[in-house]
Design an enzyme around this catalytic site. Structure first.
Site, mmCIF file in Angstrom:
data_model
loop_
_atom_site.group_PDB
_atom_site.id
_atom_site.type_symbol
_atom_site.label_atom_id
_atom_site.label_comp_id
_atom_site.label_asym_id
_atom_site.label_seq_id
_atom_site.Cartn_x
_atom_site.Cartn_y
_atom_site.Cartn_z
ATOM 1 N N GLY A 24 -9.210 -3.163 11.926
ATOM 2 C CA GLY A 24 -9.982 -3.202 10.674
ATOM 3 C C GLY A 24 -11.368 -2.596 10.736
ATOM 4 O O GLY A 24 -11.516 -1.384 10.779
ATOM 5 N N LYS B 267 -0.402 -1.438 16.480
ATOM 6 C CA LYS B 267 -1.780 -0.995 16.704
ATOM 7 C C LYS B 267 -1.965 -0.519 18.146
ATOM 8 O O LYS B 267 -2.665 0.460 18.405
ATOM 9 C CB LYS B 267 -2.750 -2.134 16.395
ATOM 10 C CG LYS B 267 -2.713 -2.567 14.930
ATOM 11 C CD LYS B 267 -3.476 -3.867 14.767
ATOM 12 C CE LYS B 267 -3.383 -4.415 13.357
ATOM 13 N NZ LYS B 267 -3.806 -5.825 13.282
ATOM 14 N N GLU C 158 -9.375 5.312 11.143
ATOM 15 C CA GLU C 158 -10.155 4.247 11.792
ATOM 16 C C GLU C 158 -9.677 2.855 11.384
ATOM 17 O O GLU C 158 -9.611 1.926 12.193
ATOM 18 C CB GLU C 158 -11.637 4.404 11.419
ATOM 19 C CG GLU C 158 -12.583 3.442 12.094
ATOM 20 C CD GLU C 158 -12.615 3.618 13.602
ATOM 21 O OE1 GLU C 158 -13.134 4.627 14.069
ATOM 22 O OE2 GLU C 158 -12.113 2.726 14.314
ATOM 23 N N LYS D 5 -1.053 1.492 9.721
ATOM 24 C CA LYS D 5 -0.679 1.371 11.143
ATOM 25 C C LYS D 5 0.819 1.509 11.358
ATOM 26 O O LYS D 5 1.255 2.072 12.353
ATOM 27 C CB LYS D 5 -1.173 0.046 11.715
ATOM 28 C CG LYS D 5 -0.600 -1.137 10.985
ATOM 29 C CD LYS D 5 -1.264 -2.436 11.286
ATOM 30 C CE LYS D 5 -0.837 -3.414 10.226
ATOM 31 N NZ LYS D 5 -1.869 -4.039 9.488
ATOM 32 N N GLU E 11 0.100 -14.062 5.990
ATOM 33 C CA GLU E 11 0.831 -13.685 4.782
ATOM 34 C C GLU E 11 1.992 -14.657 4.546
ATOM 35 O O GLU E 11 2.326 -15.442 5.432
ATOM 36 C CB GLU E 11 1.386 -12.268 4.942
ATOM 37 C CG GLU E 11 0.289 -11.228 4.924
ATOM 38 C CD GLU E 11 0.778 -9.853 5.345
ATOM 39 O OE1 GLU E 11 1.985 -9.603 5.249
ATOM 40 O OE2 GLU E 11 -0.068 -9.054 5.774
ATOM 41 N N VAL F 25 -6.495 0.379 12.948
ATOM 42 C CA VAL F 25 -6.546 -0.447 14.156
ATOM 43 C C VAL F 25 -7.798 -1.299 14.123
ATOM 44 O O VAL F 25 -8.902 -0.773 14.008
ATOM 45 C CB VAL F 25 -6.591 0.446 15.418
ATOM 46 C CG1 VAL F 25 -6.744 -0.397 16.656
ATOM 47 C CG2 VAL F 25 -5.351 1.308 15.512
ATOM 48 N N GLY G 144 -9.582 -7.678 6.261
ATOM 49 C CA GLY G 144 -10.441 -8.049 5.126
ATOM 50 C C GLY G 144 -10.801 -6.801 4.354
ATOM 51 O O GLY G 144 -10.988 -5.722 4.932
HETATM 52 N N1 LIG Z 1 -5.893 -5.858 3.827
HETATM 53 C C1 LIG Z 1 -6.461 -5.699 5.010
HETATM 54 O O1 LIG Z 1 -7.283 -6.515 5.443
HETATM 55 C C2 LIG Z 1 -6.129 -4.487 5.851
HETATM 56 C C3 LIG Z 1 -6.742 -4.340 7.117
HETATM 57 C C4 LIG Z 1 -6.467 -3.200 7.875
HETATM 58 C C5 LIG Z 1 -5.560 -2.262 7.406
HETATM 59 N N2 LIG Z 1 -4.959 -2.475 6.182
HETATM 60 C C6 LIG Z 1 -4.016 -1.461 5.730
HETATM 61 O O2 LIG Z 1 -4.500 -0.905 4.517
HETATM 62 C C7 LIG Z 1 -3.420 -0.508 3.679
HETATM 63 C C8 LIG Z 1 -3.593 -1.149 2.311
HETATM 64 O O3 LIG Z 1 -3.582 -2.557 2.447
HETATM 65 P P1 LIG Z 1 -3.915 -3.532 1.242
HETATM 66 O O4 LIG Z 1 -4.086 -4.875 1.849
HETATM 67 O O5 LIG Z 1 -4.991 -2.981 0.389
HETATM 68 O O6 LIG Z 1 -2.524 -3.488 0.438
HETATM 69 P P2 LIG Z 1 -2.221 -4.069 -1.009
HETATM 70 O O7 LIG Z 1 -3.267 -5.047 -1.420
HETATM 71 O O8 LIG Z 1 -0.804 -4.522 -1.009
HETATM 72 O O9 LIG Z 1 -2.354 -2.797 -1.982
HETATM 73 C C9 LIG Z 1 -1.395 -1.778 -2.015
HETATM 74 C C10 LIG Z 1 -1.711 -0.867 -3.204
HETATM 75 O O10 LIG Z 1 -0.807 0.219 -3.190
HETATM 76 C C11 LIG Z 1 -0.157 0.327 -4.460
HETATM 77 N N3 LIG Z 1 1.212 0.774 -4.187
HETATM 78 C C12 LIG Z 1 2.044 0.372 -3.194
HETATM 79 N N4 LIG Z 1 3.215 1.038 -3.250
HETATM 80 C C13 LIG Z 1 3.118 1.882 -4.298
HETATM 81 C C14 LIG Z 1 3.987 2.850 -4.883
HETATM 82 N N5 LIG Z 1 5.218 3.053 -4.400
HETATM 83 N N6 LIG Z 1 3.557 3.541 -5.963
HETATM 84 C C15 LIG Z 1 2.320 3.336 -6.459
HETATM 85 N N7 LIG Z 1 1.434 2.452 -5.953
HETATM 86 C C16 LIG Z 1 1.840 1.724 -4.889
HETATM 87 C C17 LIG Z 1 -0.220 -1.041 -5.070
HETATM 88 O O11 LIG Z 1 -0.169 -0.913 -6.490
HETATM 89 P P3 LIG Z 1 -0.274 -2.197 -7.459
HETATM 90 O O12 LIG Z 1 -1.672 -2.704 -7.308
HETATM 91 O O13 LIG Z 1 -0.027 -1.679 -8.836
HETATM 92 O O14 LIG Z 1 0.766 -3.159 -6.973
HETATM 93 C C18 LIG Z 1 -1.589 -1.538 -4.566
HETATM 94 O O15 LIG Z 1 -2.612 -1.099 -5.416
HETATM 95 C C19 LIG Z 1 -2.145 -0.935 4.425
HETATM 96 O O16 LIG Z 1 -1.637 0.149 5.155
HETATM 97 C C20 LIG Z 1 -2.640 -1.999 5.389
HETATM 98 O O17 LIG Z 1 -1.838 -2.131 6.548
HETATM 99 C C21 LIG Z 1 -5.218 -3.543 5.411
#
Ligand SMILES: NC(=O)c1ccc[n+]([C@@H]2O[C@H](COP(=O)([O-])OP(=O)(O)OC[C@H]3O[C@@H](n4cnc5c(N)ncnc54)[C@H](OP(=O)(O)O)[C@@H]3O)[C@@H](O)[C@H]2O)c1
Length: 426
Positions: A131, A202, A126, A102, A187, A129, A303
């Site tokens: 989730g 969003k 999708e 986002k 967080e 915004v 989530g």
């Molecule tokens: N979590 C949610 O509930 C949620 C909901 C809606 C949208 N989102 C969106 O989904 C996306 C992912 O979220 P997430 O919660 O899954 O994030 P996350 O848990 O922090 O995971 C990020 C991943 O990206 C890898 N990474 C980050 N920077 C990197 C780099 N420079 N080089 C190589 N690998 C890199 C990390 O590697 P390592 O594992 O080795 O550290 C990790 O595997 C984000 O844009 C977030 O805004 C998340």
């Protein structure tokens, strides 16, 4: 269909679990296997559970975007500058892209969707915004024939959880925030959520799609929830209302034509309104269309699994388009102007602490009067021996007038704290 996955954290690993557990059924539904060919991570030594084959891990993003066999790139890196570079490189290499980013889309939506259309590929988002709620596809496809007049959403789960605790349990802001942290809804650094900035990102994406207008996060007037107090929640309760952080995009008009105003701010919502019942970390978006009337979308806004479900739907959609040799049209067409937030007439509630002594109420009220702001109601709560909490509810006025009024109210020596400017959802 070979997929390159950028990032395997919360959402990426949930996507891997979903692809593994639904493998046969997905094969039937898509008509071919969805195979993750490579996965970019920062730390390949970290254990990522039973669904991630370590042999697929790489630390080279280029190994993914330059792999000619990969047709869809899924970007789940989060706020890292590499995300933008990788998406652009993947599109330029002729791959379709799915992203949940986002932050990036709230500034670069038009550039990236125009680039995708120019190379005949898709960029789907999708999950960026609300989730797991299928809102983007509803706006992008199902409601294409609708003239949307208004979108009002609860699109940040952390703040909705905090406000629900303040309202239902009588907790103060800081206690509710620490409970959100304990349960994993906030967080370590929650500033992007409580300041309203996350909801604004969003909203920029939603407004861009709903109104065919280029909207950036910086166009959104944003007020967060950090100033709200238990006394404000009690004020709402006494008046049959709840306080919600609402993200609003609305079509209005002035002499020069249509206008769209976008803002994120706390608002008093009548208990009879469907959004009042969206509690805890849930998200909901309420849409008003010319022909369809009112629609309400509600569900998990974050989530791993709900978000992965939205990502998977995008992957399937992109795969089908690639096989059919088509792509979605770029969405943004400049059909209006942004603005009008400050001129729209509506009601506001203003919450503040003052010295509790004779004459103070009159001093504050005079400032409202001087600016032509008419007060519909005022409620006072004693906070301590020499301090009182006041909430002024205004009749219809404009944000521009209220801003000017509060500038003067804040200068009064008897005012100890100006807590919050709360909208009233009409
Ligand atoms: N979590 C949610 O509930 C949620 C909901 C809606 C949208 N989102 C969106 O989904 C996306 C992912 O979220 P997430 O919660 O899954 O994030 P996350 O848990 O922090 O995971 C990020 C991943 O990206 C890898 N990474 C980050 N920077 C990197 C780099 N420079 N080089 C190589 N690998 C890199 C990390 O590697 P390592 O594992 O080795 O550290 C990790 O595997 C984000 O844009 C977030 O805004 C998340």
């Amino acid at each position: 269909m070979r997929i390159g996955l950028l990032g395997c954290g919360t959402v990426g690993s949930a996507l891997m679990a979903l692809l593994a557990s639904e493998r046969d059924w997905l094969h039937e539904r898509v008509g071919e296997e969805l195979e993750v060919a490579r996965i970019l991570v920062r730390d390949p030594a970290r254990d990522r559970g039973p669904y991630v084959d370590r042999a697929l891990l790489t630390t080279s993003a280029e190994a993914i975007w330059s792999d000619p066999e990969i047709e869809v790139v899924v970007e789940l890196l989060g706020p890292d500058p590499l995300a933008r570079r990788a998406i652009v490189a993947a599109l330029e290499a002729g791959k379709s892209v799915v992203t949940a980013n986002k932050e990036l889309l709230s500034t670069d939506f038009q550039v990236l969707s125009t680039l995708a259309a120019s190379v005949g590929r898709d960029i789907f988002f999708e999950a960026a915004v609300a989730g797991g709620i299928p809102l983007v596809r509803a706006l992008r496809v199902s409601l294409l024939g609708e003239r949307i007049s208004r979108v009002v959403g609860i699109i940040n789960g952390t703040t909705n959880f905090i406000l629900t605790r303040m309202q239902d349990h009588g907790e103060g802001f800081l206690d509710a925030l620490s409970e959100a942290r304990r349960l994993g809804y906030a967080e370590a650094d929650p500033s992007g959520d409580i300041s309203g900035r996350d909801a604004a990102s969003k909203l920029a994406i939603i407004a861009s799609i709903a109104f065919g207008l280029e909207v950036s996060v910086d166009d959104v007037r944003v007020e967060g929830i950090e100033g709200l107090t238990e006394a404000d929640a009690r004020f709402a309760e006494r008046n049959g209302q709840v306080i919600k952080l609402l993200a609003t995009a609305e079509r209005t008009a002035d002499e020069q034509g249509p206008l769209v105003h976008v803002e994120v701010a706390p608002a008093l919502v009548d208990r009879s309104h469907p959004l009042a019942h969206v509690g805890g970390p849930d998200n909901a978006v309420y849409l008003q269309g010319g022909a369809v009337g009112q629609l309400l979308f509600q569900g998990p806004g974050a989530g791993g699994m709900p978000t992965a479900s939205a990502v998977l739907a995008d992957v399937i959609d992109a795969s089908r388009n690639l096989r059919a040799g088509v792509c979605a049209r770029a969405l943004v067409a400049d059909r209006g102007r942004l603005g009008g937030s400050d001129r729209k007439r509506r009601r506001f509630a203003i919450s503040l602490d003052v010295e509790d002594r004779p004459g103070v109420l009159a001093t504050v009220s005079q400032v409202f009067g001087r600016h032509g702001v008419s007060i519909a109601r005022m409620e006072q709560e004693e906070m301590s021996e020499d301090s009182a909490h006041l909430v002024f509810l205004t009749h219809d006025t404009t944000l521009a007038t209220i801003d000017a009024t509060l500038g003067d109210v804040g200068e009064l020596p008897v005012v100890r704290a100006l807590h919050a400017l709360i909208r009233v959802l009409a």
